[in-house]
Scaffold this motif. Structure first.
Motif, PDB file in Angstrom:
ATOM      1  N   LEU A  83     -47.711  48.285 130.257  1.00 31.28           N
ATOM      2  CA  LEU A  83     -45.973  49.120 129.934  1.00 31.28           C
ATOM      3  C   LEU A  83     -45.244  49.408 130.673  1.00 31.28           C
ATOM      4  N   VAL A  84     -45.508  50.222 131.534  1.00 34.04           N
ATOM      5  CA  VAL A  84     -44.051  50.858 132.151  1.00 34.04           C
ATOM      6  C   VAL A  84     -44.071  50.010 133.572  1.00 34.04           C
ATOM      7  N   GLU A  85     -45.349  48.576 134.065  1.00 37.26           N
ATOM      8  CA  GLU A  85     -44.501  47.909 134.481  1.00 37.26           C
ATOM      9  C   GLU A  85     -43.798  46.406 134.105  1.00 37.26           C
ATOM     10  N   ASN A  86     -44.311  46.278 132.932  1.00 37.57           N
ATOM     11  CA  ASN A  86     -43.512  45.604 131.709  1.00 37.57           C
ATOM     12  C   ASN A  86     -42.142  45.751 132.010  1.00 37.57           C
ATOM     13  N   PRO A 134     -43.774  51.158 119.074  1.00 41.47           N
ATOM     14  CA  PRO A 134     -44.023  50.349 118.491  1.00 41.47           C
ATOM     15  C   PRO A 134     -43.778  48.669 119.075  1.00 41.47           C
ATOM     16  N   GLY A 135     -44.455  48.221 118.549  1.00 44.13           N
ATOM     17  CA  GLY A 135     -44.497  45.958 118.779  1.00 44.13           C
ATOM     18  C   GLY A 135     -45.560  46.140 119.599  1.00 44.13           C
ATOM     19  N   ALA A 176     -43.356  58.287 124.803  1.00 50.14           N
ATOM     20  CA  ALA A 176     -42.865  57.787 125.283  1.00 50.14           C
ATOM     21  C   ALA A 176     -42.021  56.933 124.947  1.00 50.14           C
ATOM     22  N   ILE A 177     -42.171  56.806 123.505  1.00 48.58           N
ATOM     23  CA  ILE A 177     -40.427  55.939 122.792  1.00 48.58           C
ATOM     24  C   ILE A 177     -39.969  57.528 122.900  1.00 48.58           C
ATOM     25  N   PRO A 190     -49.437  45.892 118.228  1.00 50.15           N
ATOM     26  CA  PRO A 190     -49.876  46.607 116.693  1.00 50.15           C
ATOM     27  C   PRO A 190     -51.088  46.582 117.793  1.00 50.15           C
ATOM     28  N   GLU A 191     -51.801  46.298 118.177  1.00 44.06           N
ATOM     29  CA  GLU A 191     -53.038  46.211 119.160  1.00 44.06           C
ATOM     30  C   GLU A 191     -53.115  47.435 120.259  1.00 44.06           C
ATOM     31  N   GLY A 192     -52.174  48.290 120.532  1.00 46.00           N
ATOM     32  CA  GLY A 192     -52.291  48.767 121.806  1.00 46.00           C
ATOM     33  C   GLY A 192     -51.313  48.283 123.034  1.00 46.00           C
ATOM     34  N   ILE A 193     -51.093  48.997 124.171  1.00 46.76           N
ATOM     35  CA  ILE A 193     -50.761  47.848 124.598  1.00 46.76           C
ATOM     36  C   ILE A 193     -51.315  49.372 126.035  1.00 46.76           C
ATOM     37  N   ASN A 194     -52.046  49.655 127.583  1.00 51.35           N
ATOM     38  CA  ASN A 194     -52.438  49.752 128.468  1.00 51.35           C
ATOM     39  C   ASN A 194     -50.929  51.058 128.926  1.00 51.35           C
TER      40      ASN A 194
END
Ligand code: NAP
Length: 307
Positions: free
Chosen positions: A60-63, A49-50, A284-285, A52-56
């Protein structure tokens, strides 16, 4: 002496790090041998979630890691090789050095399951892989085989059609564990051919140190045949990383940590989060949610102990 050591740096570990860092507990995260966890091996994540166009996945994990570091979490490369939970403070051996901590959050995840063939083990990294995202690129215009009947196998087969001239999906039954949407997507993909009720018996060619083909057996008729293959991807699930806790942390027969409610293990002060306990959702969530729960449990435990 640490307040919290978090074992693992996937979604569960990173989220536990964000929460415990913001609670001013200065967590130490031990990255583990698959730093970043499963997300670091995926491409686009469309269901976190969060975005809308997806994320690699790796982004995501680095963020998450950057977010945890911003609030004071520390990260250490390397793996926990031994633990002593028999007395307080708990002791963890990280690459030969013993560390002490008041609480532990086990977020060591689960690793790829292999077929267990000798030829498979000999050819890992030479045509045999458990990660399409990592290795698909090497098989441009080549013949690819994927083994498995779950969502991972469907996802990998679909992904690998970007590279391979053909993708053969081999499954040991003719019913699939995969969700309907993922299975339908794979079935609609003209580059994917399904071979069901079949097992891979051998992978050629160990003597050349490269994958050239496989021997298959039809599990219903007994028919045996060979097929040329250049890239062999195993997508048959995962095994929880709990070996180092054996005899200390209670697990089920497959090695998944047994929950004592909340994020608690059988040892007060040792908590779990993510795929190391979750054999059902494995998202993941849900791993992130579990990391949050473990962090809150650890905070409350430390507070009750007067720290
Ligand atoms: P899984 O659902 O447990 O499926 C494993 C598959 O491998 C099964 O089809 C199983 O066959 C087969 N298998 C197991 N051991 C085998 C062996 N020794 N030889 C041959 N085949 C074997 O695992 P998964 O596909 O990795 O999925 C795990 C979880 O992650 C699931 O909850 C899934 O929904 C989720 N996931 C979701 C996504 C997504 O939504 N994007 C992507 C990937 C995974 P049998 O069916 O005969 O037991």
């Amino acid at each position: 002496m640490r307040n919290v050591i978090i074992i693992g740096s996937g979604c569960a570990g990173n989220t536990a790090a964000i929460y415990t860092a913001r609670a001013n507990l200065k967590p130490l995260v031990i990255g583990g041998h698959e730093a970043g966890g499963q997300l670091s091996l995926t491409t686009l994540v469309e269901n976190f979630p969060g975005f809308p166009e997806g994320i690699n996945g790796p982004d995501l994990v680095e963020n998450m890691k950057k977010q945890a570091e911003y609030f004071g979490a520390e990260y250490l490369h390397g793996s926990v090789t031994d633990t002593d939970f028999s007395a307080r403070p708990f002791r963890l051996n990280v690459e030969g050095e013993w560390m002490e901590t008041r609480t532990v959050i086990i977020a060591s995840g689960a690793s790829a399951r292999w077929l267990g063939l000798e030829s498979e083990q000999r050819l890992i990294g030479h045509g045999v892989s458990s990660c399409a995202t990592c290795d698909g690129f090497f098989y441009r215009g080549k013949k690819i085989m994927v083994v498995g009947g779950g969502d991972s196998a469907m996802e990998e087969a679909n992904f690998l059609t970007r590279f391979g001239s053909e993708v053969t999906l081999v499954h040991r039954r003719d019913e699939f564990r995969a969700s309907k949407i993922m299975l339908d997507r794979a079935r609609r993909n003209p580059k994917i051919q399904f071979v069901t009720n079949a097992a891979v018996e051998h992978i050629f060619d160990v003597s050349q140190n490269v994958v050239t083909g496989v021997r298959l057996r039809n599990l219903k008729t007994g028919e045996v045949w060979e097929r040329d293959v250049d890239g062999f991807f195993v997508a048959i699930g995962h095994i929880p990383n709990t070996k180092i806790f054996k005899g200390q942390i209670e697990t089920d027969p497959d090695g998944y940590i047994l929950s004592k409610g909340g994020a608690r293990t059988n040892i007060p002060g040792v908590f779990y989060a993510g795929d190391v306990q979750d054999r059902v959702y494995k998202q993941a969530i849900t791993a992130s949610g579990a990391g949050c729960m473990a962090a809150i449990e650890a905070e409350r435990y430390l507070e009750a102990e007067g720290h």
